[in-house]
Motif scaffolding. Structure first.
Motif, short mmCIF file in Angstrom:
data_model
loop_
_atom_site.label_atom_id
_atom_site.label_comp_id
_atom_site.label_asym_id
_atom_site.label_seq_id
_atom_site.Cartn_x
_atom_site.Cartn_y
_atom_site.Cartn_z
N GLU A 152 83.28 103.68 -16.85
CA GLU A 152 82.12 104.55 -16.66
C GLU A 152 82.09 105.24 -15.30
N GLU A 181 82.34 109.41 -14.98
CA GLU A 181 81.09 110.08 -15.36
C GLU A 181 80.03 109.87 -14.29
N ALA A 182 79.96 108.66 -13.71
CA ALA A 182 78.97 108.39 -12.67
C ALA A 182 79.25 109.23 -11.42
N CYS A 218 76.80 112.05 -9.64
CA CYS A 218 76.51 112.09 -8.20
C CYS A 218 76.78 113.48 -7.63
N ALA A 235 78.30 102.34 -11.53
CA ALA A 235 77.43 103.10 -12.43
C ALA A 235 75.98 102.61 -12.35
N VAL A 260 74.25 104.36 -9.50
CA VAL A 260 73.86 105.74 -9.83
C VAL A 260 72.60 105.74 -10.70
N ARG A 261 72.54 104.82 -11.67
CA ARG A 261 71.32 104.72 -12.48
C ARG A 261 70.12 104.34 -11.62
#
Length: 845
Positions: free
Chosen positions: A496, A499-500, A504, A626, A629-630
């Motif tokens: 993941e 994508e993270a 960003c 990830a 980032v969430r």
């Protein structure tokens, strides 16, 4: 059962541990009680708003108006109930977070090593101690390997003290002495490892004796809470002054001092925005609880505000960007190299046996480090039942990693033979230095290292030596080491992460990967992660740069390689000097200063030390990039919702206060009495906390740059816009009252103006929940609590208008349907101008 009779290998059984926990109580210090519902209830009754409600109810009873007095006291109970629900939910969330973030301890139970809450440690438990651990309870050492403990918490002495295992029954001793077999709760392991049996927990421990003093310390309010408390105090003084003036003016104009007194209380209630302090407690606390579901624990609530403003995210490669699942995939010994595939490779050639043997000897016997675990797995797979695995050898001395020499060594006593065997492993350049290789051999080894690193491998070197007997040399350089070979390990990138990283980039956050690996290895991982291809900044280069040059070098850097933990602090300070808002991850003891210095320190929950967790403001439970980032997304959502809620609070109090004051000054009949204000407060309370706390993130929350961290949460243009929103609703409500008086009866005009005001209130909720999108678009955003609050509000409004008994209490008369429709339309129109402003400011698509 006596603790001293328990087998250290198996520890206590879970059943015995549960019995002792029940007998002795939790392993926690006195004090620090959570707020109970009774405490919250008493705090609530001291709030000015509730005191005003009680005063108004008492006045009604004194004037002989039993119905209105009892109704107001009933509304006091309703409001207290809502407050108890909100505060209780907040306290429950905070209690859950305290439980999750409480210190953990590694213990042996039923023969298994497991991690338990520090509060669940009991007398007789076997503690497993390692560097970076905060010791959970007083204990006696059963075994010790180069163990040093910082006991300054108890003694005030900054120097760590050495520890040794108990030899028989040692006499009790106080903290602070060298070579004692005792460790104490709250102290910190700074070096080595050991095993200890717990002798005292909780109030019975050394630190427990000062626990009562610790329990009396009060936590400091955040700067934002202090600002809001000051604002509320100013508004409260203003409300008191204006209420007194209103009582005097209304009493002199009309001569009815009892009604003037009630009108004054109503104005004071209308002007008190007590919800500010509620919002600043409820939203961050429940936001922290939501973040825990994103695998991020909040140790300091203020970090939530900063998280959404982060501009640079400094992350460790190993275990955060990668899976921390090390596998030995390449060996190099002499002039031979071998690529390993567990599914294909059946036998390990004899040339590599010594390399694997000494890599295992240089590792811990019960390893926690993923690389050492990989060496042990490799040995079990390929060298089982051979003479190269030495489970019967005795470890007699250790040399740990130091900033000066990134290598470690173990001295073993073999079962047969007189010389002791020494095994070392570490960074290739450190092992080359220990082996004193000539220039030609150094170049050959480093060329192989670079080839392996270019494949994305993490490379370690191994050396061996012999030594006759103690005393042992002070440093590893005094051994006559022989170079054995190189091992390459792979650690796959988390699926993941690319994508993270992209998210960003869209959010204006620069990701800076920090690793101890070679630049060639770092380049491979950075390319897989989607980081821009910029030459890595190496630790050697960093060491040569002064502060100004480092600040310049870090302006565009996205990879720092061969970085020592101590250099992380320089990186953080240089980025902060560049004006960046820095979030930094870390897991080790040496990472603690950088975690403390960063705006947002993020400790690893899975592999991190207690020291790192205590220094950080956030703890990442799954060590996954990830999840960070969430969490940034959640941080931005929480900050947005705080701002929306506070804008709504100010905006809604403007028309309520205005409609309590202006009709009196204009010589019109009084519109709002305490009963009306109490009704409106029942709407405002849940709206400002529960509705906005449940508001989902704006669609563009991760497509806009980080906000300015220096910008105030609530001030300037936002404050002005909220005030103007309130003025818009006030103007409509005042016009509705004036119009109603001209064509409706007195009670109907009151009902008409009040219905307009309530609809304006609801419109402000809908308008403020969508600060960028249109009001219609916001209706599609899910928020179940919003619709519950709206439905209950409209239901109560309908009852107050059309239920005869309630209508009489509110001084209303039923409205004709056309008048009701007009009131609804006028109330909604009070925010139409704001929707037009949002539409005009929206960028063209």
């Amino acid at each position: 059962m006596n603790p001293s009779n328990d087998d250290p290998e198996s520890g206590l059984s879970q059943a015995h541990a549960a019995e002792r926990l029940l007998r002795d109580g939790p392993n926690s210090l006195p004090g620090g009680q959570r707020r109970t519902l009774a405490m919250i209830f008493l705090e609530t009754l001291r709030e000015p708003m509730f005191l005003l409600l009680i005063a108004a109810g008492s006045l009604y009873l004194a004037f002989g108006d039993l119905q209105e007095g009892l109704i107001l006291f009933g509304l006091v109970l309703v409001t207290v109930g809502l407050t108890l629900y909100q505060e209780g939910k907040t306290e429950h969330a905070m209690a859950a977070l305290r439980e999750l973030t409480s210190p953990r301890a590694r213990v042996v139970r039923d023969g298994q090593a497991l991690r338990v809450a520090g509060a669940d440690v009991v007398a007789g438990d076997i503690l497993l101690l390692a560097e970076g651990d905060r010791i959970a309870a007083d204990a006696t050492l059963l075994s010790s390997s180069d163990l040093q403990v910082d006991e300054s918490l108890l003694t005030g002495e900054a120097m760590p003290v050495g520890k040794r295992a108990a030899n028989g029954d040692a006499p009790a001793a106080t903290p602070g002495g060298d070579d004692l077999p005792f460790v104490y709760s709250g102290t910190l392991v700074v070096q080595g490892q050991g095993m200890a049996r717990v002798t005292a927990t909780g109030a019975r421990s050394e630190i427990g004796r000062i626990g009562e003093a610790l329990g009396t310390l009060q936590s400091e309010s955040s700067p934002l809470k202090k600002q809001m408390a000051a604002l509320v105090r100013v508004l409260a003084i203003l409300a008191l002054v204006m209420s007194l003036l209103l009582v005097i003016a209304d009493g002199l104009i009309r001569g009815d001092w009892s009604q003037a007194l009630l009108a004054g209380i109503a104005l004071a209630m209308a002007m008190l925005p007590q919800e500010f302090t509620v919002v600043l407690t409820v939203l961050p606390a429940l936001g922290a609880w939501r973040l825990s579901h994103e695998n991020l624990l909040v140790r300091r609530i203020s970090a939530i505000e900063t998280l959404g403003a982060t501009t640079v995210l400094c992350v460790d490669k190993t275990g955060t960007l990668t899976e921390n699942r090390m596998t030995v995939t390449q060996l190099h010994a002499g002039d031979e190299s071998l690529c390993i595939d567990y599914d294909v490779t059946d036998d390990l050639p004899e040339a590599f046996h010594t390399l694997v043997e000494f890599a295992i000897l240089a590792s811990e016997t019960d390893p926690y480090d993923p690389m050492e675990q990989a060496f042990h797995r490799f040995g079990q797979h390929f060298l089982a039942n051979t003479e190269h695995l030495h489970r019967d050898w005795e470890l007699v001395h250790e040399y740990g990693l130091t900033p000066e020499l990134r290598a470690m060594a173990h001295v073993w006593k073999a079962v047969t033979g007189s010389p002791h065997v020494v095994a070392a492993k570490g960074a290739p350049e450190a092992i080359i230095d220990l082996c004193h290789l000539d220039a030609g051999r150094q170049q050959s080894v480093l060329a192989t290292v670079n080839q392996m690193a270019a494949q994305g491998l993490r490379v370690l070197a191994v050396a061996q030596a012999r030594f006759p007997d103690a005393p042992w040399p002070a440093i590893e350089h005094d051994f006559d080491f022989e170079f054995v070979g190189l091992l390459g390990l792979t650690d796959p990138l988390r699926a993941e992460v690319p994508e993270a990283v992209r998210v960003c980039r869209e959010a204006g956050i620069r990701v800076l990967m920090i690793t101890g690996d070679y630049p060639a290895t770092a380049r491979v991982i950075a390319r897989e992660a989607g980081l821009a291809a910029i030459e890595p900044l190496s630790g050697d280069t960093l060491a040569r740069l002064d502060d100004a040059a480092l600040q310049d070098a870090l302006k565009n850097a996205n990879v720092c390689a061969r970085i020592a933990p101590a250099q992380k602090l320089r990186i953080v300070r240089a980025l902060m000097a560049n004006g960046e808002v820095v979030a930094m991850t870390g897991d080790g003891v040496n990472d603690a200063p950088a975690l403390k210095a960063a705006h947002v320190g993020i400790a690893m929950g899975g592999r991190g030390t207690d020291v790192a967790r205590e220094a950080a403001s956030l703890v990442l439970l799954d060590d996954n990039f990830a999840s960070i980032v969430r969490a940034v997304r959640q941080g931005r959502r929480i900050f947005d919702n705080l701002r929306k809620s506070m804008s709504y609070i100010l905006a809604v109090h403007v028309p309520i206060a205005g409609m309590a004051l202006l009709p009196v000054l204009l010589g019109w009949p009084v519109l709002l009495y305490p009963l009306h204000i109490a009704f409106l407060e029942i709407i405002i309370g849940p709206a400002c906390s529960m509705v906005f706390e449940n508001e989902p993130a704006e669609p563009d929350v991760m497509r806009r740059p980080p906000r300015n961290a220096a910008a105030r949460l609530f001030g300037g243009a936002i404050l002005l816009m909220a005030f103007v929103q309130g003025l818009g609703v006030l103007a409509v409500a005042l016009a509705a009252y004036a119009w109603g008086v001209s064509w409706l009866s007195g009670p109907q005009a009151h009902a008409f103006a009040f219905a307009t005001l309530v609809m304006g209130n609801l419109s402000l909720i809908f308008s403020n929940r969508a600060r960028r999108s249109s009001l219609l678009a916001s209706l599609r955003a899910p928020n179940r609590v919003l619709w519950i609050v709206a439905a209950v509000t409209l239901g109560f409004l309908a009852l107050s208008l059309y239920q005869p008994w309630l209508a009489g209490l509110f001084r209303f008369a039923p409205l004709p349907l056309p008048a009701l429709a007009a009131a609804i339309g006028l109330g909604m129109s009070g925010v139409f101008w704001y929707e037009a402003v949002k539409w005009w400011r929206r960028p063209a698509r």
